[in-house]
Scaffold this motif. Structure first.
Motif: not given
Length: 61
Positions: A26-45
């Motif tokens: 469960l400690l990997a969940v914040p890293f997955a969430a951060l990666f998802t947010v970064a990926l979405v921000k990159i896709i929005m460019v």
């Protein structure tokens, strides 16, 4: 301003749940969430995805 608050809540909840349920995965969940947010921000460019990724990594140079 909303994204850091949501990520903070996810982090706190995952740490609490990991300690209560004794599941370190469960400690990997914040890293997955951060990666998802970064990926979405990159896709929005408004550039092609691969060019955006190359541009981000060329900024180190």
């Amino acid at each position: 301003m909303l994204i850091p608050i949501i990520l903070s809540i996810i982090t706190v909840l995952s740490v609490i749940l990991a300690l209560k349920k004794k599941r370190p995965l469960l400690l990997a969940v914040p890293f997955a969430a951060l990666f998802t947010v970064a990926l979405v921000k990159i896709i929005m460019v408004p550039m092609p995805f691969w060019e955006t990724v190359q541009f981000i990594f060329n900024l180190r140079g």
